[in-house]
Design a protein around this motif. Structure first.
Motif, PDB file in Angstrom:
ATOM      1  N   SER A 105       0.857  -1.183   0.000  1.00 32.79           N
ATOM      2  CA  SER A 105       0.000   0.000   0.000  1.00 32.79           C
ATOM      3  C   SER A 105       0.896   1.236   0.000  1.00 32.79           C
ATOM      4  CB  SER A 105      -0.888   0.022   1.246  1.00 32.79           C
ATOM      5  OG  SER A 105      -0.115   0.354   2.388  1.00 32.79           O
ATOM      6  N   CYS A 106       0.360   2.353  -0.408  1.00 36.27           N
ATOM      7  CA  CYS A 106       1.152   3.583  -0.488  1.00 36.27           C
ATOM      8  C   CYS A 106       1.708   3.991   0.869  1.00 36.27           C
ATOM      9  CB  CYS A 106       0.308   4.715  -1.078  1.00 36.27           C
ATOM     10  SG  CYS A 106      -0.108   4.441  -2.822  1.00 36.27           S
ATOM     11  N   ASN A 108       2.420   2.003   3.453  1.00 39.72           N
ATOM     12  CA  ASN A 108       3.531   1.113   3.778  1.00 39.72           C
ATOM     13  C   ASN A 108       4.793   1.529   3.030  1.00 39.72           C
ATOM     14  OD1 ASN A 108       1.316  -1.754   3.698  1.00 39.72           O
ATOM     15  ND2 ASN A 108       1.958  -0.571   5.477  1.00 39.72           N
TER      16      ASN A 108
END
Length: 615
Positions: free
Chosen positions: A43-44, A46
């Motif tokens: 995910s962005c 993360n």
């Protein structure tokens, strides 16, 4: 050259025995490559955390412009071998950029020194530090930010720990990056002489300390051929270094050029997802590591570490395999403590390049292994040097020192010198390569101890000045973490030099520097829990024979006796924190690891209570 049929037979036996476990491991690695954590799948939020502090490389990492190499480092500046790693990460980032890649320090792992902790309470943590390092490596690589990894470590438990942890991320390509040995100091025979004089009370602490400080004197690995330098040899013959990087000294232009070559090679592999660690560390590579160990008279500690490394890759290696390979592999190197010269002398004589060439030429190595550091294992038969600013590898020619490095056709001994001995006391390892063949069989009354300091007290009181089998029990992994008992070497050597028939029998470890006294070590089952060693008594005749492969209490009905009570569990110096590892540890022949025991049982569906009770 056709593979020697004895090597082939042992390899086939390992492959067949490991078939199910290896398949499960490779399936897991394939699944991780296809669906595991990676930059592309994050995910962005993360992903942004992973490059927030990547000064100079942030945009390349953010846009996935080239591979990102994770660095797992065992740097500290108390260990001479690991002090040179201080500047490696910043250098490696520059080298990565040269190759269109980026690099980040993924994490650090502990690195303790057996040389500092020998005979001290901290030695009880030593073997379990390997599991701790493996866990730390897994934590470092778990972030999924990396397309490959560089592992910075050299010494005893550190390389096995890094490799065990890294193998659980075996879908990635990886290389180990060594730091090299310190320059030679006080000659080894002189160091050994002073140690024995101190054991006899003929010199004092000041003289001993001066001798030791002249031996261990600067950055770099200790120069004797113990576990640390045996690690380096094995990584070469498994193809996990750039060729013959092991024994080039720190802080030299050639050392830096080899580090640069390792980063460039890793960038190349990581860009294409080539030669993953799981692909490189297979049954043939494990056999090559054992063959190299035997041919060079390497550390007995690897009779524990190699089964553990193999197990992390789904492979089952046991002491019968090592014994079988020992019968096929001649001893072609004598490096201190098995000879007079150290690893610097060995490297100058032609080192691992000559060893690899001789073993390949005789059909004693698998020539078809997948290597990460070069295109094939044949590349490891050449030595690196600088031609101006260009790194090249050249044929080393014949050995420059026949007293320490020979051809397979003219070996020091016809076998590799690691024997399995077994009998009513259990199964143990006997390193014959450093022991005079006239001493390979000893039969004498047992004198039993549960601590090495008790042995030294008895020696000082003159109680051991006779033929004796010194038994040091309750030293196994479940009893106290299986410390090395290297502190005993000078005293037992004195007794032997006085003309006595002397041997050591223990469920502990001796050392990567096991010396001239015959010793049956790593005895399994260990004394704790009612093993046969716990039923032995003072005066029982014990026979140890490397020729016959025998370790037995002669004419003694051990099963009819009650086991001796164990000492209390170790406490202090943090040892109590490792109770979980002691309680769950497996036996020495299967790697003496709590982590691997519990991992296998967990994957087989055992309950936590069952898993902890299983050993």
């Amino acid at each position: 050259m056709t593979l020697d049929p004895r090597i082939a037979a042992v390899t086939d036996r390992i492959i067949e025995r490991s078939r199910a476990g290896r398949r499960r491991y490779l399936d897991l690695m394939a699944e991780q490559a296809e669906r595991g954590v990676s930059r592309q799948r994050m995910s962005c939020g993360n992903f942004a955390h992973g490059f927030a502090a990547a000064e100079g490389d942030k945009e390349r990492i953010r846009t996935v412009s080239g591979p990102n190499i994770g660095i797992v480092t065992a740097y500290n500046d108390m260990l001479s071998a690991h002090q040179p790693y201080y500047r490696y990460p910043e250098q490696m980032k520059v080298f990565a950029r040269e190759a269109g890649a980026t690099a980040q320090v993924a994490g650090g792992v502990p690195a303790m020194c057996d040389g500092v902790t020998q005979g001290q309470d901290g030695m009880n943590l030593s073997l379990f530090s390997r599991d701790t390092i493996a866990l730390g490596t897994a934590v470092a690589l778990s972030h999924g930010m990396f397309d490959g990894a560089a592992l910075l470590g050299i010494c005893d438990k550190i390389v096995p720990g890094l490799l065990i942890g890294a193998l659980r991320f075996g879908h990635l390509p990886m290389l180990l990056v060594p730091g090299g040995p310190m320059p030679s100091g006080l000659p080894n025979k002189e160091k050994q002489r002073v140690r024995q004089l101190y054991a006899e009370g003929k010199v004092g602490r000041d003289e001993l300390l001066a001798s030791e400080a002249a031996s261990y004197h600067s950055p770099g690995t200790c120069t004797f051929y113990g576990t640390a330098n045996s690690n380096q040899m094995m990584m070469e013959l498994m193809g996990l270094h750039v060729p013959n990087a092991a024994f080039v000294q720190p802080n030299t232009p050639l050392r830096q050029a080899l580090t640069r070559a390792a980063v460039h090679r890793l960038a190349e592999l990581s860009a294409g997802g080539q030669r993953s660690l799981a692909e490189c560390v297979d049954e043939r590579a494990i056999v090559n590591a054992v063959v190299g160990l035997l041919a060079t008279g390497g550390s007995t500690n690897h009779a524990i570490h190699l089964p553990a490394i193999a197990r992390a890759a789904g492979i089952i290696l046991d002491w019968e395999d090592i014994d079988g390979l020992s019968g096929a592999v001649p001893l072609i190197a004598r490096v201190y403590p098995n000879g007079s010269g150290d690893v610097n002398d060995f490297h100058y004589a032609g080192g691992i390049a000559v060893v690899a060439r001789e073993l390949l030429g005789a059909g004693l190595l698998h020539g078809d292994v997948v290597t990460a550091g070069a295109e094939d294992i044949a590349a490891y038969t050449r030595l690196p040097e600088l031609d101006g600013d260009t790194l090249v590898w050249r044929d080393p020619g014949a050995s420059r020192n026949q007293t320490m490095l020979r051809a397979v056709s003219d070996p020091f001994l016809p076998d590799g010198g690691l024997r399995l001995v077994a009998g009513n006391l259990g199964r143990a390892t006997f390193k014959t390569s450093a022991v005079d063949p006239a001493r390979w069989t000893v039969e004498a009354p047992a004198r039993i101890f549960s601590d090495q300091n008790q042995v030294l007290a008895a020696f000082g009181a003159g109680e051991l000045d006779r033929d004796v089998v010194v038994v040091v029990r309750f030293q196994g992994p479940r009893a106290n973490g299986m410390p090395e008992l290297h502190k005993l070497t000078p005293a037992l050597g004195v007794l032997q030099d006085r003309g006595h028939r002397v041997a050591l029998v223990t469920d502990g470890r001796m050392s990567g520097a096991s010396g001239k006294v015959p010793a049956a070590i790593h005895l399994s089952p260990e004394a704790l829990g009612g093993g046969p060693l716990s039923r032995l008594r003072n005066g029982d005749p014990v026979r140890l024979s490397a020729e016959q492969g025998v370790l037995e209490a002669v004419g003694v009905d051990l099963a009819s006796r009650d086991p001796a009570p164990p000492p209390p569990p170790p406490a202090g110096t943090g040892r109590e924190l490792f109770a979980m590892m002691r309680l769950a540890a497996g036996d020495a022949e299967h790697g003496a690891s709590a982590m691997l025991e519990l991992m296998d049982q967990d994957q087989a569906g055992a309950t936590p209570a069952d898993a902890m009770a299983a050993p």
